[in-house]
Design a protein around this motif. Structure first.
Motif, PDB file in Angstrom:
ATOM      1  N   THR A 129      22.698  17.887  65.173  1.00  0.00           N
ATOM      2  CA  THR A 129      23.817  18.296  64.325  1.00  0.00           C
ATOM      3  C   THR A 129      23.416  18.354  62.857  1.00  0.00           C
ATOM      4  O   THR A 129      23.790  19.290  62.136  1.00  0.00           O
ATOM      5  CB  THR A 129      25.012  17.343  64.526  1.00  0.00           C
ATOM      6  OG1 THR A 129      25.364  17.346  65.913  1.00  0.00           O
ATOM      7  CG2 THR A 129      26.204  17.765  63.703  1.00  0.00           C
ATOM      8  N   ALA A 180      33.720  15.143  60.299  1.00  0.00           N
ATOM      9  CA  ALA A 180      32.480  14.820  61.014  1.00  0.00           C
ATOM     10  C   ALA A 180      31.233  15.066  60.162  1.00  0.00           C
ATOM     11  O   ALA A 180      30.220  14.390  60.326  1.00  0.00           O
ATOM     12  CB  ALA A 180      32.395  15.620  62.309  1.00  0.00           C
ATOM     13  N   ILE A 206      32.167  21.789  63.834  1.00  0.00           N
ATOM     14  CA  ILE A 206      32.565  20.384  63.862  1.00  0.00           C
ATOM     15  C   ILE A 206      33.773  20.210  62.933  1.00  0.00           C
ATOM     16  O   ILE A 206      34.075  21.093  62.131  1.00  0.00           O
ATOM     17  CB  ILE A 206      31.410  19.441  63.431  1.00  0.00           C
ATOM     18  CG1 ILE A 206      30.920  19.769  61.999  1.00  0.00           C
ATOM     19  CG2 ILE A 206      30.257  19.517  64.428  1.00  0.00           C
ATOM     20  CD1 ILE A 206      29.860  18.823  61.462  1.00  0.00           C
TER      21      ILE A 206
END
Length: 192
Positions: A4, A39, A35
């Motif tokens: 990520t 986040a 996301i």
């Protein structure tokens, strides 16, 4: 597979190039990554942290390409491999090349400007060290290593700018030929 954090950095890079520094926001990057806006804060403290990490990632990647210059057996071969590292970085990581060398937007914020100056100095000194090696070996004229390195860097950046803006419609192969010939002429001009 990218994690990520890497996806966030890649999306931030692309968004920065599309909309500039003013258009880069945590919310936009999170949306692009897929996301939640909250986040993204698990990975980056704030927008400034994201910008800093984006630049640092670009310069680290650039450093990997430049370090290939150390694989040469002679000082002249090392300087040529270093310029080849510029070429490969510019063509394989063109978005980072654009942020590092062609964007003036990043220079507007003090903290970002400090990172660019620090990291750019290290990569420039790598090139300057290759020039000094050649001078110490009696292969290049005894001019200021700074001036010689700036001349080489200016040639590289100019050629890459022409390629990335498609000024001459070069294919990658045509650009590589033009790049190598031009750098050979520049380096050759400093040879003894």
């Amino acid at each position: 597979m990218k994690n990520t954090r890497e996806n966030i950095l890649d999306c931030a890079r692309d968004l920065y190039l599309e909309q500039g520094l003013a258009g880069l926001s945590m919310r936009k990057v999170a949306q692009k990554v897929g996301i939640t806006p909250m986040a993204i804060y698990r990975h980056f403290e704030n927008k400034e942290d994201l910008q800093e990490q984006l630049l640092i990632k670009g310069f680290k990647s650039f450093g990997v390409y430049l370090n290939k210059g150390l694989e040469g057996d002679t000082p002249l071969e090392r300087i040529r491999l270093t310029t080849q590292g510029y070429f490969e970085f510019a063509t394989e990581q063109s978005k980072y090349f654009e942020i590092i060398f062609l964007s003036t937007d990043a220079n507007k914020e003090l903290k970002v400007k400090e990172i660019i100056q620090k990291e750019a100095k290290a990569t420039f000194n790598f090139l300057r060290d290759r020039v000094q090696e050649c001078q110490d070996a009696g292969l290049l004229k005894d001019e200021s290593s700074f001036t010689v390195a700036v001349t080489i860097l200016a040639e590289v950046n100019g050629l890459v700018s022409l390629y990335l803006t498609n000024a001459f419609g070069w294919t990658l192969q045509e650009f590589e030929v033009a790049f190598k010939k031009s750098l050979d002429r520049v380096i050759g001009g400093f040879q003894i």
